[in-house]
Design an enzyme around this catalytic site. Structure first.
Site, PDB file in Angstrom:
ATOM      1  N   TYR A 154       3.440   7.576  14.864  1.00 59.23           N
ATOM      2  CA  TYR A 154       2.222   6.759  14.776  1.00 59.23           C
ATOM      3  C   TYR A 154       0.983   7.580  15.163  1.00 59.23           C
ATOM      4  O   TYR A 154      -0.047   7.558  14.459  1.00 59.23           O
ATOM      5  CB  TYR A 154       2.388   5.557  15.705  1.00 59.23           C
ATOM      6  CG  TYR A 154       1.268   4.554  15.676  1.00 59.23           C
ATOM      7  CD1 TYR A 154       1.161   3.623  14.658  1.00 59.23           C
ATOM      8  CD2 TYR A 154       0.316   4.520  16.704  1.00 59.23           C
ATOM      9  CE1 TYR A 154       0.131   2.688  14.650  1.00 59.23           C
ATOM     10  CE2 TYR A 154      -0.708   3.594  16.712  1.00 59.23           C
ATOM     11  CZ  TYR A 154      -0.799   2.672  15.675  1.00 59.23           C
ATOM     12  OH  TYR A 154      -1.817   1.750  15.683  1.00 59.23           O
ATOM     13  N   ALA A 155       1.085   8.339  16.270  1.00 59.02           N
ATOM     14  CA  ALA A 155      -0.060   9.148  16.720  1.00 59.02           C
ATOM     15  C   ALA A 155      -0.410  10.202  15.674  1.00 59.02           C
ATOM     16  O   ALA A 155      -1.592  10.457  15.409  1.00 59.02           O
ATOM     17  CB  ALA A 155       0.256   9.799  18.064  1.00 59.02           C
ATOM     18  N   ALA A 156       0.619  10.801  15.051  1.00 60.59           N
ATOM     19  CA  ALA A 156       0.364  11.806  14.007  1.00 60.59           C
ATOM     20  C   ALA A 156      -0.352  11.159  12.821  1.00 60.59           C
ATOM     21  O   ALA A 156      -1.312  11.717  12.272  1.00 60.59           O
ATOM     22  CB  ALA A 156       1.677  12.442  13.561  1.00 60.59           C
TER      23      ALA A 156
ATOM     24  N   VAL B 133       0.813  -1.228   0.000  1.00 58.35           N
ATOM     25  CA  VAL B 133       0.000   0.000   0.000  1.00 58.35           C
ATOM     26  C   VAL B 133       0.845   1.277   0.000  1.00 58.35           C
ATOM     27  O   VAL B 133       0.294   2.371  -0.016  1.00 58.35           O
ATOM     28  CB  VAL B 133      -1.021   0.037   1.170  1.00 58.35           C
ATOM     29  CG1 VAL B 133      -2.036  -1.075   1.052  1.00 58.35           C
ATOM     30  CG2 VAL B 133      -0.323   0.047   2.522  1.00 58.35           C
TER      31      VAL B 133
HETATM   32  P1  NAP Z   1      -0.434  -6.423  12.539  1.00 59.95           P
HETATM   33  O1  NAP Z   1      -0.877  -7.674  13.175  1.00 59.95           O
HETATM   34  O2  NAP Z   1       0.988  -5.992  12.660  1.00 59.95           O
HETATM   35  O3  NAP Z   1      -0.854  -6.459  10.999  1.00 59.95           O
HETATM   36  C1  NAP Z   1      -0.564  -5.388  10.155  1.00 59.95           C
HETATM   37  C2  NAP Z   1      -1.134  -5.663   8.793  1.00 59.95           C
HETATM   38  O4  NAP Z   1      -0.785  -4.569   7.927  1.00 59.95           O
HETATM   39  C3  NAP Z   1      -0.577  -6.928   8.189  1.00 59.95           C
HETATM   40  O5  NAP Z   1      -1.603  -7.629   7.527  1.00 59.95           O
HETATM   41  C4  NAP Z   1       0.447  -6.411   7.200  1.00 59.95           C
HETATM   42  O6  NAP Z   1       0.547  -7.314   6.112  1.00 59.95           O
HETATM   43  C5  NAP Z   1      -0.216  -5.104   6.736  1.00 59.95           C
HETATM   44  N1  NAP Z   1       0.740  -4.174   6.141  1.00 59.95           N
HETATM   45  C6  NAP Z   1       1.758  -3.509   6.755  1.00 59.95           C
HETATM   46  N2  NAP Z   1       2.445  -2.779   5.853  1.00 59.95           N
HETATM   47  C7  NAP Z   1       1.844  -2.984   4.651  1.00 59.95           C
HETATM   48  C8  NAP Z   1       2.098  -2.524   3.330  1.00 59.95           C
HETATM   49  N3  NAP Z   1       3.112  -1.685   3.075  1.00 59.95           N
HETATM   50  N4  NAP Z   1       1.282  -2.936   2.334  1.00 59.95           N
HETATM   51  C9  NAP Z   1       0.255  -3.789   2.593  1.00 59.95           C
HETATM   52  N5  NAP Z   1      -0.028  -4.259   3.813  1.00 59.95           N
HETATM   53  C10 NAP Z   1       0.760  -3.862   4.828  1.00 59.95           C
HETATM   54  O7  NAP Z   1      -1.284  -5.167  13.095  1.00 59.95           O
HETATM   55  P2  NAP Z   1      -2.731  -5.100  13.745  1.00 59.95           P
HETATM   56  O8  NAP Z   1      -2.542  -5.006  15.197  1.00 59.95           O
HETATM   57  O9  NAP Z   1      -3.630  -6.118  13.174  1.00 59.95           O
HETATM   58  O10 NAP Z   1      -3.152  -3.625  13.257  1.00 59.95           O
HETATM   59  C11 NAP Z   1      -4.078  -3.395  12.215  1.00 59.95           C
HETATM   60  C12 NAP Z   1      -4.429  -1.920  12.219  1.00 59.95           C
HETATM   61  O11 NAP Z   1      -4.981  -1.558  13.475  1.00 59.95           O
HETATM   62  C13 NAP Z   1      -3.222  -0.999  12.015  1.00 59.95           C
HETATM   63  O12 NAP Z   1      -3.584   0.120  11.246  1.00 59.95           O
HETATM   64  C14 NAP Z   1      -2.897  -0.569  13.430  1.00 59.95           C
HETATM   65  O13 NAP Z   1      -2.211   0.662  13.451  1.00 59.95           O
HETATM   66  C15 NAP Z   1      -4.272  -0.476  14.031  1.00 59.95           C
HETATM   67  N6  NAP Z   1      -4.294  -0.562  15.473  1.00 59.95           N
HETATM   68  C16 NAP Z   1      -3.866  -1.674  16.114  1.00 59.95           C
HETATM   69  C17 NAP Z   1      -3.898  -1.717  17.514  1.00 59.95           C
HETATM   70  C18 NAP Z   1      -3.460  -2.909  18.292  1.00 59.95           C
HETATM   71  O14 NAP Z   1      -3.437  -2.828  19.510  1.00 59.95           O
HETATM   72  N7  NAP Z   1      -3.113  -4.026  17.678  1.00 59.95           N
HETATM   73  C19 NAP Z   1      -4.358  -0.596  18.228  1.00 59.95           C
HETATM   74  C20 NAP Z   1      -4.778   0.519  17.519  1.00 59.95           C
HETATM   75  C21 NAP Z   1      -4.758   0.530  16.151  1.00 59.95           C
HETATM   76  P3  NAP Z   1       1.910  -7.760   5.373  1.00 59.95           P
HETATM   77  O15 NAP Z   1       3.006  -7.693   6.396  1.00 59.95           O
HETATM   78  O16 NAP Z   1       1.594  -9.134   4.874  1.00 59.95           O
HETATM   79  O17 NAP Z   1       2.066  -6.770   4.266  1.00 59.95           O
END
Ligand code: NAP
Length: 248
Positions: free
Chosen positions: A156-158, A65
């Protein structure tokens, strides 16, 4: 809340929250294009959805992305193949934590590019197809860090605060076209992203959460599935915190 005949795109579908969102939308009969870089994990997800005999299906699409050209080509191909895109969930995200005083430009730019610029690129590419069909549900995954700030996460916060401002603006621009745009702000959710945190930090966070526990990816997926449904037609420009009460 059936999504039969609807086509959804979910970024970051290979793991964690995105994976749960793909399965939740397929459980409501949608055809879900799961987007990420890891081809193997996407294929596993598609297999799992098929094995569960969900009413919808999950189809893997490898895409980085942070590559604008690749996004434009992929979205046009999907729109051509399926004739429509009804739901877009911008969920892909990364962290590169460090105190602001020590943060280098690469750390800052990588996070902004993956978490915010990609949301603009994906939304712009998909919106033109939604406008044509006069229907759309856009859900952008923000974070409690974007609402409250968090030590070590200025980048990240930004990016996540930016996602909120972006979502509200898109909501205003596209409301007349029957397209809604909302943000979901997760608190601490058990995924690869939070698994890497030292247990001392996790324990310190847990006592601040009124519910006293981390959430599960399915908690976020349920909120997203509702906002993505036809029934959520009168909800737009909102930020739904799913955080066990952390941000209240
Ligand atoms: P995660 O387990 O680390 O998964 C991140 C996902 O993003 C993976 O599927 C990864 O897939 C994909 N990704 C990363 N860079 C990418 C790129 N350049 N192109 C395409 N895909 C990409 O994270 P998560 O905890 O599920 O988080 C999902 C969302 O929720 C994020 O936006 C995160 O900031 C947000 N969030 C999470 C939490 C939490 O506590 N976990 C809290 C607040 C917000 P690949 O590596 O296969 O590309």
């Amino acid at each position: 809340m059936s999504m039969a005949d609807q086509v959804a795109i979910v970024t970051g579908g290979s793991r964690g929250i995105g994976r749960a969102i793909c399965l939740a939308l397929a459980a409501k009969s949608a055809t879900v294009l799961a987007v990420a870089r890891d081809e193997g994990k996407l294929a596993d997800l598609a297999d799992e959805a098929a094995k569960k005999e969900l009413p919808g299906r999950v189809l893997p699409r490898t895409l980085d992305v942070t590559n604008r050209q690749a996004i434009d080509q992929a979205i046009d191909r999907i729109a051509e193949e399926f004739g429509r895109v009804d739901i877009l969930v911008n969920n892909a995200g990364i962290t590169r934590d460090g105190l602001m005083m020590n943060m280098d430009d690469t750390q800052f730019d990588e996070v902004i590019n993956t978490n915010l610029r990609s949301v603009f690129w994906m939304t712009r590419a998909v919106a033109k197809h939604m406008v044509r069909c006069r229907y759309g549900r856009i859900i952008n995954i923000s974070s409690v860090s974007g609402i409250m700030g968090n030590v070590g996460q200025s980048n990240y916060a930004a990016s996540k605060a930016g996602v909120i401002g972006f979502s509200k603006t898109v909501a205003k621009e596209l409301a007349r076209r029957n397209i809604t745009c909302n943000a979901v702000a997760p608190g601490f959710i058990t995924t690869d992203m939070t698994d890497v945190l030292p247990s001392k930090i996790k324990d310190g966070v847990k006592v601040l959460i009124p519910c006293q526990q981390f959430g599960e990816p399915e908690d976020i997926a349920a909120a997203v599935a509702f906002l993505a449904s036809p029934e959520a037609k009168y909800i737009t420009g909102q930020v739904l915190a799913v955080d066990g009460g952390l941000s209240m």
